[in-house]
Design a protein around this motif. Structure first.
Motif, PDB file in Angstrom:
ATOM      1  N   UNK A 140       0.831  -1.209   0.000  1.00 11.43           N
ATOM      2  CA  UNK A 140       0.000   0.000   0.000  1.00 11.43           C
ATOM      3  C   UNK A 140       0.860   1.251   0.000  1.00 11.43           C
ATOM      4  N   UNK A 141       1.957   1.247   0.774  1.00  9.47           N
ATOM      5  CA  UNK A 141       2.828   2.423   0.840  1.00  9.47           C
ATOM      6  C   UNK A 141       3.555   2.663  -0.490  1.00  9.47           C
ATOM      7  N   UNK A 142       3.925   1.596  -1.186  1.00 10.03           N
ATOM      8  CA  UNK A 142       4.551   1.770  -2.503  1.00 10.03           C
ATOM      9  C   UNK A 142       3.595   2.476  -3.460  1.00 10.03           C
ATOM     10  N   UNK A 143       2.362   2.001  -3.483  1.00  9.31           N
ATOM     11  CA  UNK A 143       1.370   2.618  -4.354  1.00  9.31           C
ATOM     12  C   UNK A 143       1.091   4.057  -3.920  1.00  9.31           C
ATOM     13  N   UNK A 144       1.024   4.262  -2.619  1.00 12.45           N
ATOM     14  CA  UNK A 144       0.748   5.596  -2.078  1.00 12.45           C
ATOM     15  C   UNK A 144       1.866   6.574  -2.456  1.00 12.45           C
TER      16      UNK A 144
ATOM     17  N   UNK B 261       7.834  15.406  -8.685  1.00 15.64           N
ATOM     18  CA  UNK B 261       8.948  15.777  -7.806  1.00 15.64           C
ATOM     19  C   UNK B 261       9.193  14.687  -6.787  1.00 15.64           C
ATOM     20  N   UNK B 262      10.433  14.570  -6.312  1.00 12.92           N
ATOM     21  CA  UNK B 262      10.785  13.521  -5.365  1.00 12.92           C
ATOM     22  C   UNK B 262      10.117  13.771  -4.028  1.00 12.92           C
ATOM     23  N   UNK B 263       9.532  12.702  -3.477  1.00 12.30           N
ATOM     24  CA  UNK B 263       8.888  12.811  -2.163  1.00 12.30           C
ATOM     25  C   UNK B 263       9.751  12.193  -1.071  1.00 12.30           C
ATOM     26  N   UNK B 264      11.040  11.892  -1.403  1.00 12.74           N
ATOM     27  CA  UNK B 264      11.899  11.165  -0.467  1.00 12.74           C
ATOM     28  C   UNK B 264      12.047  11.866   0.861  1.00 12.74           C
ATOM     29  N   UNK B 265      12.108  13.201   0.845  1.00 10.04           N
ATOM     30  CA  UNK B 265      12.306  13.952   2.077  1.00 10.04           C
ATOM     31  C   UNK B 265      10.997  14.515   2.624  1.00 10.04           C
ATOM     32  N   UNK B 266       9.897  14.256   1.891  1.00  5.87           N
ATOM     33  CA  UNK B 266       8.630  14.855   2.279  1.00  5.87           C
ATOM     34  C   UNK B 266       7.846  13.992   3.244  1.00  5.87           C
ATOM     35  N   UNK B 267       6.680  14.496   3.608  1.00  6.31           N
ATOM     36  CA  UNK B 267       5.798  13.788   4.524  1.00  6.31           C
ATOM     37  C   UNK B 267       5.174  12.577   3.836  1.00  6.31           C
ATOM     38  N   UNK B 268       5.114  11.474   4.556  1.00  5.93           N
ATOM     39  CA  UNK B 268       4.499  10.274   3.995  1.00  5.93           C
ATOM     40  C   UNK B 268       2.997  10.463   3.825  1.00  5.93           C
TER      41      UNK B 268
END
Length: 359
Positions: free
Chosen positions: A240-244, A255-262
């Motif tokens: 689910x988190x991969x899809x999210x 844009x990359x969400x690597x540093x952002x809020x989950x």
């Protein structure tokens, strides 16, 4: 009646219904003066003391905490005691006030409003506005029973997951229910604290996991030191988190969400408690057999405890998974969800929700 003290001309006055009463009051004033105690102005009221504390005594506190205290003080403290002169406030006044409030407020709310008044008087006492703090002499009575927390059964949890599928809150609900993380911890979770791959080559292998190290509290830390924990993710959470994350990246124009809020709004901003409650009510409304007025997001955590306990997980292990300082805390908070015990978190959830398949 008045008296003149030695040295610089300082006149202290006192009055009473009789000459003897006036003398006694004057002696008390002179004794306070000689002991170095300033005499509070006659017009200094409880309302002024509380407002002074709200204005100057909460520096550095989270603005939401200050606002909450101000609302409680202006609704429950000031209307009942505000006009009382501070030096005339008695322990009996406070006892009567608390007893009256206990008819309509929970014990926790009583504790908070008593604490607010207590801290306001402590501050006034430190500034020689009053000689003693009578609030410290008063205990908090038992208040009105609040709505008890509940836990979803497996069938209800399955219905909630089905109702949440396809909504913005789906990943949040899945992770909350299957890991037991607090709602304040999930709202602060960032992608750099989520590892969806793990490292199967190490010894022992590192499974996909989430590092619960932050919360939305004022200091950014978790509720307690032991609340800092790293939890293995059940397979369903990983999928689910991969899809999210993919959906979130597309929503944010690649844009990359690597540093952002989950878990964030469509603009990438932090969710607040009211946002989550509102979205959760919509999910519950669509879940068969559940009333949205009776459920809150925090009860996903209660359900996590209940489902693990039903499946034989020891209390000690449940306590570690939910980040409690001891099993006593777990028993006190979740006693209705705890059942007799034996095995552990992610593995148990994989067994309960059969390999991450859609409900």
């Amino acid at each position: 009646m008045a008296t003149r003290l030695p040295g610089k001309r300082i006149v202290k006055k006192a009055s009473g219904k009789t000459k003897t009463a006036a003398k006694d009051k004057l002696k008390e004033i002179v004794r306070d003066y000689e002991d170095g105690l300033a005499i509070a102005p006659g017009d200094y009221t409880v309302e002024r003391a509380v407002n002074d504390w709200l204005t100057y005594g909460l520096n550095g506190r989270d603005p939401r905490t200050v606002e909450s205290y101000a609302i409680l003080c202006r609704k429950h403290v000031i209307p009942a005691l505000g006009k009382r002169k501070l030096r005339d406030l008695s322990a009996e006044d406070v006892d009567r006030w608390l007893a009256d409030k206990a008819k309509t407020l929970s014990t926790r709310t009583l504790q908070i409003i008593r604490s607010c008044l207590n801290r306001a008087l402590k501050r006034a006492m430190a500034r020689d506005k009053v000689k003693r703090n009578v609030v410290e002499l008063c205990s908090v009575p038992a208040g009105k029973a609040g709505r008890p927390s509940k836990a979803l059964t497996f069938a209800q949890a399955d219905a909630v997951l089905k109702a949440a599928t396809g909504t913005r809150l789906y990943a949040y609900v899945v992770v909350s229910l299957l890991t037991g993380a607090r709602t304040e911890e999930l709202r602060a979770l960032t992608w750099d604290h989520v590892d969806l791959e793990g490292d199967p080559k190490t010894v022992p292998p590192v499974p996909p996991h989430v590092a619960v190290w932050r919360s939305v509290r004022a200091d950014g830390d978790t509720k307690t030191r032991k609340s800092r924990r790293t939890l293995a993710l059940p397979r369903r959470c990983v999928e689910v988190l991969r899809q999210h994350r993919n959906d979130q990246r597309r929503e944010q124009d690649g844009s990359s969400a690597a540093e952002g809020l989950a878990f964030a709004s469509s603009t990438g901003t932090e969710l607040d408690a009211s946002n989550v409650r509102r979205a959760f009510r919509i999910v519950i409304r669509d879940a068969e057999g559940l009333n949205p007025a009776e459920w809150t997001p925090r009860e996903l955590r209660h359900s996590f405890v209940s489902l693990l306990s039903d499946n034989g997980i020891p209390l000690e292990e449940i306590s570690r998974l939910v980040g409690h300082s001891s099993t006593a805390v777990t028993e006190a908070v979740y006693r209705k969800q705890i059942r007799p015990v034996l095995q552990t978190g992610a593995v148990a959830m994989d067994h309960i929700f059969e390999g991450g398949a859609e409900p």
